[in-house]
Design a protein around this motif. Sequence first.
Motif, mmCIF file in Angstrom:
data_model
loop_
_atom_site.group_PDB
_atom_site.id
_atom_site.type_symbol
_atom_site.label_atom_id
_atom_site.label_comp_id
_atom_site.label_asym_id
_atom_site.label_seq_id
_atom_site.Cartn_x
_atom_site.Cartn_y
_atom_site.Cartn_z
ATOM 1 N N PRO A 33 20.804 3.905 -38.140
ATOM 2 C CA PRO A 33 20.993 5.332 -38.432
ATOM 3 C C PRO A 33 22.454 5.739 -38.611
ATOM 4 C CG PRO A 33 20.624 5.033 -36.088
ATOM 5 C CD PRO A 33 20.503 3.668 -36.713
ATOM 6 N N PHE A 34 23.073 5.323 -39.709
ATOM 7 C CA PHE A 34 24.438 5.752 -39.989
ATOM 8 C C PHE A 34 24.458 7.251 -40.257
ATOM 9 C CE2 PHE A 34 25.115 1.216 -40.965
ATOM 10 C CZ PHE A 34 26.299 1.017 -40.279
ATOM 11 N N ASP A 35 25.575 7.887 -39.893
ATOM 12 C CA ASP A 35 25.675 9.335 -40.029
ATOM 13 C C ASP A 35 26.004 9.789 -41.444
ATOM 14 O OD1 ASP A 35 25.118 9.505 -37.365
ATOM 15 O OD2 ASP A 35 27.207 9.719 -36.742
ATOM 16 N N GLY A 36 26.462 8.890 -42.293
ATOM 17 C CA GLY A 36 26.681 9.254 -43.692
ATOM 18 C C GLY A 36 28.135 9.387 -44.080
ATOM 19 N N THR A 37 28.909 10.203 -43.364
ATOM 20 C CA THR A 37 30.297 10.417 -43.741
ATOM 21 C C THR A 37 31.159 9.257 -43.268
ATOM 22 O OG1 THR A 37 30.679 11.663 -41.706
ATOM 23 C CG2 THR A 37 30.077 12.915 -43.676
ATOM 24 N N GLY A 38 32.077 8.846 -44.114
ATOM 25 C CA GLY A 38 33.032 7.815 -43.724
ATOM 26 C C GLY A 38 32.522 6.396 -43.771
ATOM 27 N N LEU A 39 31.354 6.150 -44.377
ATOM 28 C CA LEU A 39 30.848 4.785 -44.463
ATOM 29 C C LEU A 39 31.680 3.972 -45.441
ATOM 30 C CD1 LEU A 39 26.957 5.177 -44.568
ATOM 31 C CD2 LEU A 39 28.446 4.907 -42.602
ATOM 32 N N LYS A 40 31.896 2.699 -45.084
ATOM 33 C CA LYS A 40 32.634 1.788 -45.960
ATOM 34 C C LYS A 40 31.825 0.498 -46.104
ATOM 35 C CE LYS A 40 37.088 3.702 -44.593
ATOM 36 N NZ LYS A 40 37.363 4.390 -45.846
ATOM 37 N N PRO A 41 31.304 0.212 -47.308
ATOM 38 C CA PRO A 41 30.494 -0.994 -47.516
ATOM 39 C C PRO A 41 31.288 -2.114 -48.184
ATOM 40 C CG PRO A 41 30.057 0.571 -49.264
ATOM 41 C CD PRO A 41 31.173 1.152 -48.430
ATOM 42 N N ALA A 42 30.808 -3.340 -48.023
ATOM 43 C CA ALA A 42 31.400 -4.505 -48.698
ATOM 44 C C ALA A 42 30.293 -5.513 -48.985
ATOM 45 C CB ALA A 42 32.479 -5.143 -47.832
ATOM 46 N N PHE A 43 30.260 -6.033 -50.212
ATOM 47 C CA PHE A 43 29.278 -7.035 -50.605
ATOM 48 C C PHE A 43 29.811 -8.433 -50.318
ATOM 49 C CE2 PHE A 43 25.979 -4.895 -53.182
ATOM 50 C CZ PHE A 43 24.949 -5.809 -53.004
ATOM 51 N N SER A 44 28.935 -9.317 -49.832
ATOM 52 C CA SER A 44 29.318 -10.714 -49.654
ATOM 53 C C SER A 44 29.431 -11.373 -51.027
ATOM 54 C CB SER A 44 28.289 -11.450 -48.799
ATOM 55 O OG SER A 44 27.025 -11.476 -49.444
ATOM 56 N N PRO A 45 30.296 -12.386 -51.168
ATOM 57 C CA PRO A 45 30.467 -13.032 -52.470
ATOM 58 C C PRO A 45 29.184 -13.634 -53.033
ATOM 59 C CG PRO A 45 32.260 -13.637 -50.989
ATOM 60 C CD PRO A 45 31.248 -12.905 -50.169
ATOM 61 N N ASP A 46 28.243 -14.065 -52.161
ATOM 62 C CA ASP A 46 27.002 -14.653 -52.647
ATOM 63 C C ASP A 46 25.942 -13.604 -52.995
ATOM 64 O OD1 ASP A 46 26.128 -13.742 -50.204
ATOM 65 O OD2 ASP A 46 25.679 -15.726 -49.373
ATOM 66 N N ASN A 47 26.284 -12.326 -52.864
ATOM 67 C CA ASN A 47 25.391 -11.228 -53.278
ATOM 68 C C ASN A 47 24.187 -11.049 -52.355
ATOM 69 O OD1 ASN A 47 25.972 -9.484 -55.446
ATOM 70 N ND2 ASN A 47 24.065 -10.029 -56.465
ATOM 71 N N LYS A 86 24.379 -10.223 -48.799
ATOM 72 C CA LYS A 86 24.592 -9.375 -47.630
ATOM 73 C C LYS A 86 25.527 -8.220 -47.986
ATOM 74 C CE LYS A 86 24.033 -12.921 -44.026
ATOM 75 N NZ LYS A 86 23.686 -14.040 -44.902
ATOM 76 N N ILE A 87 25.304 -7.103 -47.270
ATOM 77 C CA ILE A 87 26.208 -5.959 -47.378
ATOM 78 C C ILE A 87 26.656 -5.609 -45.970
ATOM 79 C CG2 ILE A 87 26.524 -3.608 -48.215
ATOM 80 C CD1 ILE A 87 23.964 -4.005 -49.874
ATOM 81 N N ALA A 88 27.957 -5.630 -45.741
ATOM 82 C CA ALA A 88 28.502 -5.188 -44.456
ATOM 83 C C ALA A 88 28.835 -3.711 -44.580
ATOM 84 C CB ALA A 88 29.753 -5.990 -44.109
ATOM 85 N N VAL A 89 28.391 -2.921 -43.608
ATOM 86 C CA VAL A 89 28.615 -1.474 -43.629
ATOM 87 C C VAL A 89 29.294 -1.075 -42.333
ATOM 88 C CG1 VAL A 89 27.580 0.795 -43.971
ATOM 89 C CG2 VAL A 89 26.486 -1.222 -44.965
ATOM 90 N N ALA A 90 30.414 -0.378 -42.461
ATOM 91 C CA ALA A 90 31.146 0.117 -41.299
ATOM 92 C C ALA A 90 31.155 1.630 -41.333
ATOM 93 C CB ALA A 90 32.579 -0.418 -41.304
ATOM 94 N N GLY A 91 30.942 2.259 -40.171
ATOM 95 C CA GLY A 91 30.969 3.711 -40.145
ATOM 96 C C GLY A 91 30.392 4.284 -38.867
ATOM 97 N N PRO A 92 30.373 5.619 -38.764
ATOM 98 C CA PRO A 92 29.839 6.283 -37.567
ATOM 99 C C PRO A 92 28.318 6.270 -37.556
ATOM 100 C CG PRO A 92 30.569 7.918 -39.167
ATOM 101 C CD PRO A 92 30.951 6.580 -39.717
ATOM 102 N N ALA A 93 27.753 6.044 -36.379
ATOM 103 C CA ALA A 93 26.297 6.023 -36.230
ATOM 104 C C ALA A 93 25.930 6.460 -34.821
ATOM 105 C CB ALA A 93 25.748 4.624 -36.516
ATOM 106 N N LYS A 94 25.228 7.566 -34.730
ATOM 107 C CA LYS A 94 24.724 8.051 -33.446
ATOM 108 C C LYS A 94 25.797 8.103 -32.362
ATOM 109 C CE LYS A 94 20.386 8.785 -34.470
ATOM 110 N NZ LYS A 94 19.777 10.123 -34.344
ATOM 111 N N GLY A 95 26.962 8.633 -32.707
ATOM 112 C CA GLY A 95 27.966 8.898 -31.695
ATOM 113 C C GLY A 95 29.029 7.843 -31.487
#
Length: 812
Positions: free
Chosen positions: A443-457, A459-468
């Motif tokens: 449950p990411f909060d939406g604002t400030g999310l930063k995603p990155a795709f793995s080179p092999d396509n 996986k997606i790593a997502v960093a950001g605020p979630a539930k406090g």
Amino acid sequence: MGTHRIFGQKTGKKDRKKSDCLKWPGRVNQGPDFHNSLFFLFLFMAISVSMIPVREVYASIDFEEYSEDLSIKKYIRADLLEKIEPGGWGSEEFIEQMKNAGLIIEDKKDQEKTERKLADLENFSFHKKGRFQFIRYSRDGKSLFVSYLYPSGDADKDDYAPHLYNRNVLAQWEIGTGELAAVWMVLDNPAYAAAMNQDDKTIVYHLDIYEKTDKGVEIIKNQLYLHDLTKDEDESQKILSLDKEDDMVMDAFLSLDNIGISPDLKSIVFSGQMKANPETGGGLIVDVATGKKQVYQYAYESTPPGMPNGAAMVFSPNGKELAVSIPEGKKPVTKIKINILDTGSWKVVRELDPVFMSFKYHDLLYSPDCKYLARTTMADTNGIEIFSTSSGKPFGFFPSLPGPAIFSSDSRFFLNFSSNDYSLGLIDTRSCIRLAGRPFQYPFDGTGLKPAFSPDNRKIAVAGPAKGVNTVQIIEFAVPDEAEIAPFRSAQRALELFKAGLTKEGISMAKEAIRANPSGLYQISYNRQMDEISMPPFLKGELFRRIYDQGLTEKNNRLGVSWEQKKEGLLITEIYPDTPAKKAGLAKGDIITGIDGKKTVSINLLIDIYNNLMPDHQSALEILRNGEPIFLDITPVKGISSQAFYALMGFALSALEARNPLISMQAMDQAKKWVKENRILVTRYLQEQLLIIEAGALAMMGKTEDAYTLIIAHNGFECFGGAFSAMMDSRTAFSILLKERAKLAVAMMLEKDCIPFAPEKDPSPQPHPDLSGTILEPLTKIPLLKASEPLEPSSPSGSDPSKPGPGGTILD
């Protein structure tokens, strides 16, 4: 981040007026790997945040303590393990900072013994007052680099100042094991890792130097450094320092609004407002190797007041081009264009002309193969516009929900994150069609999310605020195959055929697509697309009916609580009446620390367990209440998925459009039953939608007075709530109510202007399925009932809805 100010414009090298000021850049863009933040957040800050307000806490801050030199300490995993061991060589201050950074997990065995271990990706989190700077995979895909700012002190205090007290960590995690491999910690000042070279070896750090005045805390100097990650020595190279003594900058610019850093870290570009002509925008180009600066000017006449010049810019992944968005016209913006500059000559080589005119809160992203440029907008209308960089022409505009976006590593797909329904929207760049979104559980909060795709396509790593808290999640990504894409291609082709006058062929192809993937088509708002070209309502009715059937099979446990994430567990923020949580004795403020004997320090694992509770199966909760542990038994009930509920409302609406109110009332009876049984939480927004649909059905059956009585009993509507939304979505379904707009406005306690106008003519009755899928012939005459007559939800003309009609199912 934010707009920073350097005081003084040139009035002589030693005498500068503090009444004049130069706004300073705060955002750093570095191609797709770095440039994945929500731009609207930056833009808001860039326009409104130029000075940190004076508070009592700032009176005690000695800014001379902040060093202008960059000091970074590197620790590999072996060093960290030695430092955190009981009796190890790590100081208490170091241990405390590692805990604040979310890199140490403590497990208190008893009052005297505490075990420490390094956090891995699964249980990594830190305080919500910190923020992520960037996230990216290494070139070989084996490591994940995460740069973030964490609170160095007690961030829960009201007077905590993140701008001054947050500190930066660059963490490297091993993807295979999830283990922390190395960290680079900034000492002595709030510098942060802002961009990373493509070779994973060099990083740019950004440092603001503060000064306290009688008006507040201001940034007086802006510095950038290069740091070699492969070296253990604490050495960094200062590559840029801009302050009030920089004559070239002070002479050329009134403000600098954005920073762009090339992927190879060879060039830095600032966009800003020209001093010679304040209605003209320009750029400052800095060569990193030599420090040489040059100024260039945009070819446009004016900038809207308060808008940054070049509200978004991004380098292509190969570093050969720079895309800069440019507004034209004072108020409002009359035109937007995107200049593509060649980074060898810094001349404009192409211009892109967006179709969608919104300028507020938008961003630019290149695809990894440099063939596409996406422009995302988040203003009155959220949308994504994708350009071919070779032709310069847009080939698709897609409505979207607010959230960050990213291209897949192979550039085949464009993804848009939505925290509204925790899904990833997908666009196939080859076919230029929108696909169904992919759900993600966290449950990411939406604002400030930063995603990155793995080179092999994969996986997606997502960093950001979630539930406090702030955290990182790895999402598995399955590349859509041809079988998954085919229904969406057919659906798009159906719209084109119907619009071209080939109605029979268009309807036939739409049936095929609906049969293949109804829920996927609903995700891309296919029902709205059919409305726009007036396709028969029975197609929409069958779309909703099939989604409703699918939604009924979804597992959906319901406890009746709202919660947010804390370090100790899941904090209960709300308890709803007549729910399993209320009956079990849960209370607001309780913290769930364990479920069914599974007590873990991994907050992410605890959330997974919570999400997978079995309906009608008793579970044991371990609760922390007022600091004391207690145990409660709870039995979740089987809830109704939001997909089934919304589909049922859509089905009821389409039945009204087909002039078949009895089918609509059957659907509303089912929805009200779910609400009464507490199997779904209904907000005021949904309550108003349900009520207005029921009122519309009553009015269509001649029970207009009953309809108005129902509306009045609701005791007022929210102007932009569910009822208003429902009527705007389908005015033809409520034509009877809308014919008496003044009376309807009084009943709803709204201004008359809030009520839409009735359509000029009523639609003709059309066939429509019931909830069993039986096709019901159109009513030639709506049954007019007296107000006193009971409502019998039977099918028209005396037919039995449980038996197939003459045409079988609607898609046969």
